[in-house]
Design a protein around this motif. Sequence first.
Motif, mmCIF file in Angstrom:
data_model
loop_
_atom_site.group_PDB
_atom_site.id
_atom_site.type_symbol
_atom_site.label_atom_id
_atom_site.label_comp_id
_atom_site.label_asym_id
_atom_site.label_seq_id
_atom_site.Cartn_x
_atom_site.Cartn_y
_atom_site.Cartn_z
ATOM 1 N N SER A 226 61.792 49.699 58.695
ATOM 2 C CA SER A 226 62.081 48.313 58.310
ATOM 3 C C SER A 226 62.372 48.200 56.823
ATOM 4 O O SER A 226 63.328 47.532 56.418
ATOM 5 C CB SER A 226 60.904 47.409 58.665
ATOM 6 N N VAL A 227 61.562 48.832 56.004
ATOM 7 C CA VAL A 227 61.765 48.778 54.556
ATOM 8 C C VAL A 227 63.076 49.464 54.181
ATOM 9 O O VAL A 227 63.839 48.954 53.349
ATOM 10 C CB VAL A 227 60.564 49.408 53.808
ATOM 11 N N TYR B 199 65.944 47.125 55.122
ATOM 12 C CA TYR B 199 66.008 46.010 54.182
ATOM 13 C C TYR B 199 66.634 46.461 52.866
ATOM 14 O O TYR B 199 67.509 45.776 52.320
ATOM 15 C CB TYR B 199 64.617 45.433 53.927
ATOM 16 N N HIS C 230 70.082 45.050 51.299
ATOM 17 C CA HIS C 230 69.959 44.378 50.007
ATOM 18 C C HIS C 230 70.856 45.060 48.964
ATOM 19 O O HIS C 230 71.510 44.386 48.172
ATOM 20 C CB HIS C 230 68.504 44.395 49.549
#
Length: 159
Positions: A29-30, A33, A37
Amino acid sequence: MNLWELFRRRLAVQFSTTIFALVSVIILSVTGYLFFHERWLLEEGFQSQGLLIANTLAEQSVEAVLQEDAESLSRLVRAAGRNWAHGLAQEEVVAYAMILDREGRVVANAGPVRGQALMPEGVVTSMIARKTTSPEGEDLYEVAAPIRMGSTTVGTVRV
């Protein structure tokens, strides 16, 4: 081996597997992201850079547009394409640049004049920035800026 030992081992394996799965999901997930981003930041940077280039070129070309000095305008556009194209580690930043007069005719351009097909507006009265796709399938960030003398629009810059 008694029943209690067997239960403890199974519980330890289930707990370890659950923790491993949870940590894996968090890491994925990180990473996702951060990837999206970073892409968003790059797109914002390209759009900001395009706005800066178009605005600078519009400010520098006011006198030449008013005097209909095609040679000076051509020099400005070529210099803009050459100087900014080598700004990011020798990558091509400016695919094309052009200046249009108040009737919407191209008076100076550098690079292929593909912007007319992608951004059909003639003379613009305000800054326009949009992401498009070139005929070759590449992402382009097209920017159009009005060339103004006071409140009168005398031409357009497209980058």
